[in-house]
Design a protein around this motif. Sequence first.
Motif, PDB file in Angstrom:
ATOM      1  N   LEU A 104      21.890  40.257 -21.052  1.00 42.27           N
ATOM      2  CA  LEU A 104      23.086  40.553 -21.514  1.00 42.27           C
ATOM      3  C   LEU A 104      24.022  41.459 -20.557  1.00 42.27           C
ATOM      4  CD1 LEU A 104      24.877  41.130 -24.188  1.00 42.27           C
ATOM      5  CD2 LEU A 104      23.453  43.276 -24.576  1.00 42.27           C
ATOM      6  N   ALA A 105      23.374  42.280 -19.718  1.00 39.64           N
ATOM      7  CA  ALA A 105      24.330  42.759 -18.699  1.00 39.64           C
ATOM      8  C   ALA A 105      24.937  41.757 -17.849  1.00 39.64           C
ATOM      9  CB  ALA A 105      23.192  43.598 -17.863  1.00 39.64           C
ATOM     10  N   SER A 106      23.840  40.818 -17.638  1.00 40.19           N
ATOM     11  CA  SER A 106      24.336  39.865 -16.616  1.00 40.19           C
ATOM     12  C   SER A 106      25.837  38.814 -17.225  1.00 40.19           C
ATOM     13  CB  SER A 106      23.399  38.674 -16.372  1.00 40.19           C
ATOM     14  OG  SER A 106      22.547  39.143 -15.649  1.00 40.19           O
ATOM     15  N   ALA A 107      25.619  38.546 -18.520  1.00 37.44           N
ATOM     16  CA  ALA A 107      26.686  37.675 -19.403  1.00 37.44           C
ATOM     17  C   ALA A 107      27.894  38.573 -19.381  1.00 37.44           C
ATOM     18  CB  ALA A 107      25.967  37.488 -20.858  1.00 37.44           C
ATOM     19  N   LEU A 108      27.755  40.062 -19.623  1.00 44.52           N
ATOM     20  CA  LEU A 108      28.787  40.977 -19.721  1.00 44.52           C
ATOM     21  C   LEU A 108      29.740  41.250 -18.391  1.00 44.52           C
ATOM     22  CD1 LEU A 108      27.501  44.009 -21.883  1.00 44.52           C
ATOM     23  CD2 LEU A 108      29.459  42.537 -22.246  1.00 44.52           C
ATOM     24  N   ALA A 109      28.950  40.967 -17.154  1.00 51.64           N
ATOM     25  CA  ALA A 109      29.368  41.236 -16.102  1.00 51.64           C
ATOM     26  C   ALA A 109      29.984  39.808 -15.619  1.00 51.64           C
ATOM     27  CB  ALA A 109      28.317  41.610 -14.798  1.00 51.64           C
ATOM     28  N   LEU A 137      27.953  32.311 -22.078  1.00 51.03           N
ATOM     29  CA  LEU A 137      29.512  32.948 -22.711  1.00 51.03           C
ATOM     30  C   LEU A 137      30.128  32.265 -23.824  1.00 51.03           C
ATOM     31  CD1 LEU A 137      30.908  33.979 -19.146  1.00 51.03           C
ATOM     32  CD2 LEU A 137      29.576  35.486 -20.854  1.00 51.03           C
ATOM     33  N   GLU A 138      30.743  32.915 -24.759  1.00 48.90           N
ATOM     34  CA  GLU A 138      31.510  32.254 -25.785  1.00 48.90           C
ATOM     35  C   GLU A 138      32.775  32.333 -25.018  1.00 48.90           C
ATOM     36  OE1 GLU A 138      31.043  31.066 -28.602  1.00 48.90           O
ATOM     37  OE2 GLU A 138      28.996  31.330 -28.949  1.00 48.90           O
ATOM     38  N   LEU A 139      33.448  31.315 -24.925  1.00 48.06           N
ATOM     39  CA  LEU A 139      34.663  31.403 -24.249  1.00 48.06           C
ATOM     40  C   LEU A 139      35.876  31.306 -25.519  1.00 48.06           C
ATOM     41  CD1 LEU A 139      34.750  28.497 -21.622  1.00 48.06           C
ATOM     42  CD2 LEU A 139      34.507  31.085 -21.445  1.00 48.06           C
TER      43      LEU A 139
END
Length: 118
Positions: free
Chosen positions: A31-36, A72-74
């Motif tokens: 989740l932190a990777s996806a947020l970054a 990721l949701e674009l």
Amino acid sequence: MNSRSHPLRSRTEHALPTAPSAYYPFPDNPLASALAVSDELSAALAVHGLTLPSLGPDLASCTTTALHRPLLELGRVNLSTAHRLTAVLIVAAEARAAATAAHPSTGDVDGTGGGTGQ
């Protein structure tokens, strides 16, 4: 949330990934990777005046314990944004083609600077 204010952010610059799973700024925290990465993409789009309002982590892919492959949701965009995004990508592709044509002896087809070794 942007990349400057991200509470888990520890890196500021990254090379382009060489494989789909090659880039996880926080390998133990999908989740932190996806947020970054979402924040980085948002910032890169903002440089070109583009905003994807629904851009963010796909929570289902970030919380699974079986396989850490965050997505990721674009999201949805209007036609104007899609047209502007297309224009930015075309200009970038043309610039890359021109750079490759200007330096054909390097064999740098993947953008890594590694050449072909021949």
